[in-house]
Design a protein around this motif. Structure first.
Motif: not given
Length: 206
Positions: A159, A162, A166, A169-170, A177, A186-187, A189-192
């Motif tokens: 994680r 993460v 972020d 992707q910004s 992932h 957790q990773l 959920q935050r990936c594209w």
């Protein structure tokens, strides 16, 4: 004349693999699993392409690992990692020496630290991986900064990646992932996007 439709520019994919995280996750699922590294890039790129729904091109696979120079088996591993894996098409490896732990283990009963073995007087401190996650994160950001890829595939359940996902992707970089559910949720959920490595294991089994 009938106008010719413009051809979409392929998205450049780079794969970033935490070697021990990846290898141990495979062994947790199947303790006898033997990995064939040759098809790994093509399998992961094909999964990413399906998620992206666009033409893609394999740019490179970066594999990061560690070894203990004091162990004979690790010296053999270093030779394989540097002289075989690194020479596969499009593959780049980074291998770091494991570091001695600062503190020796403690007795589970009295909690005294045991610095030397009472039998052979050897150092009881084990080794630990240092700097691998940092190197992966650095390469993810630096290669994105130099316009080295459009899509990153991260092969790790850690994680700690993460914030890196972020950030990328910004900046318009898609991060996918390669996961071992439920680990690394957790990773994921935050990936594209994400895909399960577990279902792909037969494709790169020796």
């Amino acid at each position: 004349m009938t106008p010719v439709a413009p051809t979409a520019t392929p998205l450049r994919i780079r794969i970033f693999v935490d070697f021990w995280n990846f290898s141990l996750a495979l062994r947790q699922i199947d303790s006898t699993f033997m990995l064939d590294w040759k098809p790994v890039p093509s399998v992961f790129v094909a999964e990413a392409a399906q998620l992206l729904g666009a033409p893609v091109i394999f740019e490179a696979m970066h594999v990061y690992g560690s070894y203990d120079p004091a162990k004979p088996n690790d010296v053999k591993f270093k030779n394989w990692f540097s002289n075989w894996l690194d020479k596969q098409p499009g593959t780049h490896t980074v291998l770091l020496e494991r570091q001695k732990k600062r503190n020796p283990p403690s007795c589970p009963h009295c909690y005294n630290k045991v610095e030397t073995c009472p039998t052979c007087s050897g150092d009881m401190r084990g080794t630990e991986e240092k700097g691998v996650d940092t190197r992966i994160a650095t390469d993810l950001i630096s290669l994105a900064w130099s316009n080295g890829y459009d899509v990153a595939v991260i092969v790790s359940a850690d994680r700690d990646f993460v914030p890196v996902a972020d950030f990328l992707q910004s900046r318009g970089i898609k991060v996918i992932h390669a996961a071992f559910p439920p680990s690394g949720s957790q990773l994921s959920q935050r990936c594209w996007a994400n895909f399960s490595v577990t279902s792909l294991m037969p494709k790169f089994k020796k």
